[in-house]
Design a protein around this motif. Structure first.
Motif, mmCIF file in Angstrom:
data_model
loop_
_atom_site.group_PDB
_atom_site.id
_atom_site.type_symbol
_atom_site.label_atom_id
_atom_site.label_comp_id
_atom_site.label_asym_id
_atom_site.label_seq_id
_atom_site.Cartn_x
_atom_site.Cartn_y
_atom_site.Cartn_z
ATOM 1 N N LEU A 45 0.847 -0.994 0.057
ATOM 2 C CA LEU A 45 0.004 0.061 0.018
ATOM 3 C C LEU A 45 1.002 1.013 -0.164
ATOM 4 O O LEU A 45 1.760 1.312 0.794
ATOM 5 C CB LEU A 45 -0.935 0.108 1.338
ATOM 6 N N GLU A 46 0.598 2.144 -0.884
ATOM 7 C CA GLU A 46 1.549 3.324 -1.176
ATOM 8 C C GLU A 46 0.595 4.631 -1.219
ATOM 9 O O GLU A 46 -0.408 4.456 -2.053
ATOM 10 C CB GLU A 46 2.440 3.178 -2.380
ATOM 11 N N GLY A 47 1.093 5.764 -0.822
ATOM 12 C CA GLY A 47 0.300 6.912 -0.743
ATOM 13 C C GLY A 47 1.074 7.628 -2.005
ATOM 14 O O GLY A 47 2.115 7.278 -2.558
ATOM 15 N N SER A 48 0.076 8.423 -2.706
ATOM 16 C CA SER A 48 0.385 8.999 -3.870
ATOM 17 C C SER A 48 0.425 10.481 -3.682
ATOM 18 O O SER A 48 1.088 11.264 -4.467
ATOM 19 C CB SER A 48 -0.722 8.782 -4.875
ATOM 20 N N GLY A 49 -0.244 11.101 -2.491
ATOM 21 C CA GLY A 49 -0.236 12.416 -2.183
ATOM 22 C C GLY A 49 -1.300 13.112 -3.026
ATOM 23 O O GLY A 49 -1.955 14.192 -2.594
ATOM 24 N N ALA A 50 -2.081 12.405 -4.100
ATOM 25 C CA ALA A 50 -3.023 12.959 -4.979
ATOM 26 C C ALA A 50 -4.338 12.739 -4.002
ATOM 27 O O ALA A 50 -4.685 11.656 -3.674
ATOM 28 C CB ALA A 50 -3.169 12.066 -6.188
ATOM 29 N N ASP A 78 -4.883 13.906 -1.096
ATOM 30 C CA ASP A 78 -4.744 14.058 0.122
ATOM 31 C C ASP A 78 -5.150 15.576 0.754
ATOM 32 O O ASP A 78 -4.822 16.415 0.179
ATOM 33 C CB ASP A 78 -3.197 13.911 0.588
ATOM 34 N N ALA A 79 -5.634 15.364 1.901
ATOM 35 C CA ALA A 79 -6.393 16.694 2.669
ATOM 36 C C ALA A 79 -5.941 16.364 3.911
ATOM 37 O O ALA A 79 -6.121 15.228 4.463
ATOM 38 C CB ALA A 79 -7.824 16.735 2.269
ATOM 39 N N PRO A 132 -16.223 17.202 17.861
ATOM 40 C CA PRO A 132 -15.039 16.670 18.628
ATOM 41 C C PRO A 132 -15.243 15.173 18.679
ATOM 42 O O PRO A 132 -16.209 14.521 18.691
ATOM 43 C CB PRO A 132 -15.552 17.177 20.177
ATOM 44 N N GLY A 133 -14.092 14.360 18.622
ATOM 45 C CA GLY A 133 -14.206 13.142 18.310
ATOM 46 C C GLY A 133 -14.403 12.446 16.810
ATOM 47 O O GLY A 133 -14.537 11.206 16.877
ATOM 48 N N VAL A 134 -14.644 13.294 15.733
ATOM 49 C CA VAL A 134 -15.169 12.862 14.529
ATOM 50 C C VAL A 134 -14.346 13.583 13.440
ATOM 51 O O VAL A 134 -14.209 14.942 13.677
ATOM 52 C CB VAL A 134 -16.756 12.982 14.356
ATOM 53 N N ALA A 135 -13.503 12.940 12.629
ATOM 54 C CA ALA A 135 -12.860 13.565 11.688
ATOM 55 C C ALA A 135 -13.167 12.906 10.225
ATOM 56 O O ALA A 135 -13.277 11.635 10.363
ATOM 57 C CB ALA A 135 -11.408 13.488 12.092
ATOM 58 N N VAL A 136 -13.042 13.884 9.189
ATOM 59 C CA VAL A 136 -13.275 13.258 8.042
ATOM 60 C C VAL A 136 -11.970 13.509 7.112
ATOM 61 O O VAL A 136 -11.349 14.519 7.257
ATOM 62 C CB VAL A 136 -14.471 13.703 6.895
ATOM 63 N N LEU A 137 -11.330 12.616 6.363
ATOM 64 C CA LEU A 137 -10.145 13.017 5.670
ATOM 65 C C LEU A 137 -10.033 12.324 4.072
ATOM 66 O O LEU A 137 -10.813 11.122 3.903
ATOM 67 C CB LEU A 137 -9.039 12.570 6.337
ATOM 68 N N GLN A 138 -9.577 12.723 3.216
ATOM 69 C CA GLN A 138 -9.166 12.070 1.945
ATOM 70 C C GLN A 138 -7.811 11.706 1.964
ATOM 71 O O GLN A 138 -6.885 12.521 2.378
ATOM 72 C CB GLN A 138 -9.681 13.057 0.695
ATOM 73 N N HIS A 139 -7.515 10.611 1.231
ATOM 74 C CA HIS A 139 -6.071 9.973 1.097
ATOM 75 C C HIS A 139 -5.879 9.474 -0.055
ATOM 76 O O HIS A 139 -6.630 8.477 -0.374
ATOM 77 C CB HIS A 139 -6.001 9.185 2.351
ATOM 78 N N THR A 142 -12.041 8.110 0.901
ATOM 79 C CA THR A 142 -12.627 9.097 1.842
ATOM 80 C C THR A 142 -12.838 8.267 3.316
ATOM 81 O O THR A 142 -13.529 7.500 3.296
ATOM 82 C CB THR A 142 -13.994 9.827 1.436
ATOM 83 N N LEU A 143 -12.309 8.731 4.503
ATOM 84 C CA LEU A 143 -12.579 7.983 5.531
ATOM 85 C C LEU A 143 -13.045 8.845 6.725
ATOM 86 O O LEU A 143 -12.835 10.047 6.698
ATOM 87 C CB LEU A 143 -11.184 7.659 6.275
ATOM 88 N N VAL A 144 -13.893 8.321 7.529
ATOM 89 C CA VAL A 144 -14.564 8.917 8.766
ATOM 90 C C VAL A 144 -13.843 8.334 9.775
ATOM 91 O O VAL A 144 -13.987 6.950 9.876
ATOM 92 C CB VAL A 144 -16.158 8.964 8.604
ATOM 93 N N LEU A 145 -13.335 8.999 10.677
ATOM 94 C CA LEU A 145 -12.791 8.309 11.997
ATOM 95 C C LEU A 145 -12.914 8.971 13.140
ATOM 96 O O LEU A 145 -13.841 10.087 13.141
ATOM 97 C CB LEU A 145 -11.203 8.796 11.924
#
Length: 152
Positions: A77-82, A84-85, A92-99, A120-123
């Motif tokens: 598994l490799e990140g591309s940076g494309a 990414d945010a 509080p206690g909930v985050a969304v991100l793109q990777h 897209t992840l919800v953590l």
């Protein structure tokens, strides 16, 4: 007060989320389905790049065990940076991100463009500094219709 009005809290949570993503990547690269599944909440939802779905940590672990023992054995598994945010804390206690990234097959010298994805992840924070993935949606990366270089 907005979520993470205190800079120290935001920095701590960003570091914990980064560590969770590193554990996810390390587990994939080791072919360790149990460690991979452990990065998800008990009731997590997972949508793979092809639209297939998994519900719950146990199913995510099971499906990845089959993949790691079969078609994804030895993949990295490799990140591309494309895509990414930084994490966006929606409360509080909930985050969304793109990777961005993808799985480089065993023996491939580099990650091919047709394997690039954006997830897209919800953590959620299950305990102090313990962030887990509650929702994961992976999509193959493609240019937007009528994007740069495309005629409309």
């Amino acid at each position: 007060m907005t979520p993470h009005a205190h800079t120290d809290d935001a920095a701590r949570d960003r570091a914990a989320i980064t560590a969770a993503l590193e554990r996810l990547t390390d587990a994939w690269n080791a072919g360790d389905a149990a460690a991979y599944g452990a990065q998800f909440t008990e009731d997590a939802g997972y949508v793979a790049y092809d639209g297939s779905t998994m519900n719950g940590r146990a199913e995510i672990e099971h499906v990845h065990r089959v993949l790691f023992e079969g078609p994804l054995r030895g993949s990295r598994l490799e990140g591309s940076g494309a895509g990414d945010a930084p994490p966006r804390f929606i409360r509080p206690g909930v985050a969304v991100l793109q990777h961005g990234g993808g799985a480089r097959p065993d023996g491939a010298a580099e990650l091919a463009d047709d394997r690039l994805s954006v997830a897209t992840l919800v953590l959620v924070e299950e305990g102090p500094g313990d962030w887990r993935i509650a929702a994961f949606h992976n999509t193959r990366r493609r240019p937007a219709p009528n994007g740069p270089g495309e005629e409309g």
